[in-house]
Design an enzyme around this catalytic site. Sequence first.
Site, PDB file in Angstrom:
ATOM      1  N   ARG A 129      -4.125   9.839   4.415  1.00  0.00           N
ATOM      2  CA  ARG A 129      -2.908  10.636   4.613  1.00  0.00           C
ATOM      3  C   ARG A 129      -2.061  10.715   3.331  1.00  0.00           C
ATOM      4  NH1 ARG A 129       0.378  13.974   7.961  1.00  0.00           N
ATOM      5  NH2 ARG A 129       2.525  13.386   7.641  1.00  0.00           N
ATOM      6  N   ASP A 169      -5.032   7.638   9.110  1.00  0.00           N
ATOM      7  CA  ASP A 169      -4.993   7.061  10.453  1.00  0.00           C
ATOM      8  C   ASP A 169      -4.807   8.137  11.499  1.00  0.00           C
ATOM      9  OD1 ASP A 169      -5.281   4.393   9.848  1.00  0.00           O
ATOM     10  OD2 ASP A 169      -3.178   4.201   9.312  1.00  0.00           O
ATOM     11  N   LYS A 185       0.837  -1.204   0.000  1.00  0.00           N
ATOM     12  CA  LYS A 185       0.000   0.000   0.000  1.00  0.00           C
ATOM     13  C   LYS A 185       0.875   1.259   0.000  1.00  0.00           C
ATOM     14  CE  LYS A 185      -1.654   1.782   4.021  1.00  0.00           C
ATOM     15  NZ  LYS A 185      -1.424   3.238   4.116  1.00  0.00           N
ATOM     16  N   ASN A 186       1.890   1.265   0.871  1.00  0.00           N
ATOM     17  CA  ASN A 186       2.673   2.496   1.039  1.00  0.00           C
ATOM     18  C   ASN A 186       3.588   2.768  -0.148  1.00  0.00           C
ATOM     19  OD1 ASN A 186       1.390   2.927   3.401  1.00  0.00           O
ATOM     20  ND2 ASN A 186       3.128   2.481   4.739  1.00  0.00           N
ATOM     21  N   ASP A 198       5.017   0.528  11.883  1.00  0.00           N
ATOM     22  CA  ASP A 198       3.837  -0.232  11.447  1.00  0.00           C
ATOM     23  C   ASP A 198       3.875  -1.697  11.907  1.00  0.00           C
ATOM     24  OD1 ASP A 198       3.192   2.128  10.269  1.00  0.00           O
ATOM     25  OD2 ASP A 198       3.192   1.422   8.205  1.00  0.00           O
TER      26      ASP A 198
END
Length: 427
Positions: free
Chosen positions: A102, A126, A31-32, A316
Amino acid sequence: MLSEPATASDCHITVRNAGPLSGEVVVPGAKNSVLKLMTASLMADGLYEITNVPSIVDVGIMADLLRAIGVDVSRPANDTVVIDNRGDLTPVAPWDLVEQMRASINVLGPLLARCGHVRLSMPGGDDFGSRPIDMHIAGLEKMGATFSFDDDVLEARATRLQGADITFEFPSVGATENLMTAAVLADGETTIENAAREPEIIDLCEFLVKMGAKIEGIGTSQLRITGVGPDDLRGCVHETVADRIQAATYIAACAVAGGSIDLLNAQPRHMEMVLARLTDMGLEFDRLPYGVRVTACERMRAIDVATLPYPGIATDYKPLIITMLAVAEGVGIVTENLYPGRFKYVDELQRLGAQIRTDGHHAVVRGVPRLRGATVHSHDIRAGAAMVVAGLAAEGTTTITGVHHIDRGYDDLVGRLRSIGADISRG
Ligand code: UD1
């Protein structure tokens, strides 16, 4: 056809301990990384094909954000995003999309460099307490941008950004990404000292280089970017790097449930520090040609851990590590160095019988042999996944609410866990 998982604000996940796990899990793309690759496509006209895309809600939100800016986004297969950027962009990021995620802040660098103007609501995502963007702004100002704020709407302008020497006091992931993309189209050379060097940053660098960017020092904390003109950039095809956090989630599941699983496509070289520390806890790892095998031990031993920027232990991973410590032998101290407010899920773990005390940015975890099932809430993506893992370590039934957070970052967590023997369902 687009096929995003439905947003599931009212659904829940039910987990029961059903003994050891076994089998294979294919680790999806990160995802990041993929969200940043998608925003980088705003920088130049062209056709972009991104593969190994996880099926997660945030990819759908980013696709909607790009569409709102004027780009065509399609999903010809579940793991592929095609972006057709024909160049007629409206550099305005609407509030309803930005407030959900974000990573929306990552349109700032590409749009400012490409269009000379951007209007953006302040980013959401988040809730880890305050997440400022002062380093993004200071760096872009040094490159010649001017900023104004009005009712939480940020407006930035620049005729053409100028290369600059930027030194971060902290290796921020988002600030490195925004400044790096902005520098690709700036006039002259930009250096970024103390840059973040997460695998997802390297993935973005490699994507930009395929587009025609000139970047040296990839993977180090000193990036040197030589600006090019818009005509020097083009579309590209790129495979998203594997998600080290999703990989760690399946490792944690195996660690608390027992057994042995193969994580296909996982990249152990991106997880060296965390694998070393989990080995200290008693887990065994074997490198495979296309991934890594994890084998659980009888009972894990407690360790002390501190989160740090890469190559340190990522913040994370922390909810997963705390969950593992909750059932390990002994007492472990976990220190959070990135986000002061990132211990919310501890209350939920305590409902399951975990013995955890927090003090400032430390959590002291005294392991118990077993947790006990209860209803717990997921407050963010990683905490939600940790609750699912905790459910595998609990006697009885654990019900997790707030599943929409998990859907933001996990590609079929329930299906993947069920395929390796977990007793887990979604309703
Ligand atoms: C990214 C990841 C997130 C991960 C984090 C750290 C995405 C979408 N999110 O977030 O999952 O937990 O990296 O690995 O990729 N900070 C400032 N000023 C700034 C920028 C950051 O004070 O201008 C602070 C933040 O508030 C936070 C810390 O620095 O306390 C880390 O932020 P950063 O590395 O920028 O993380 P993100 O890019 O937001």
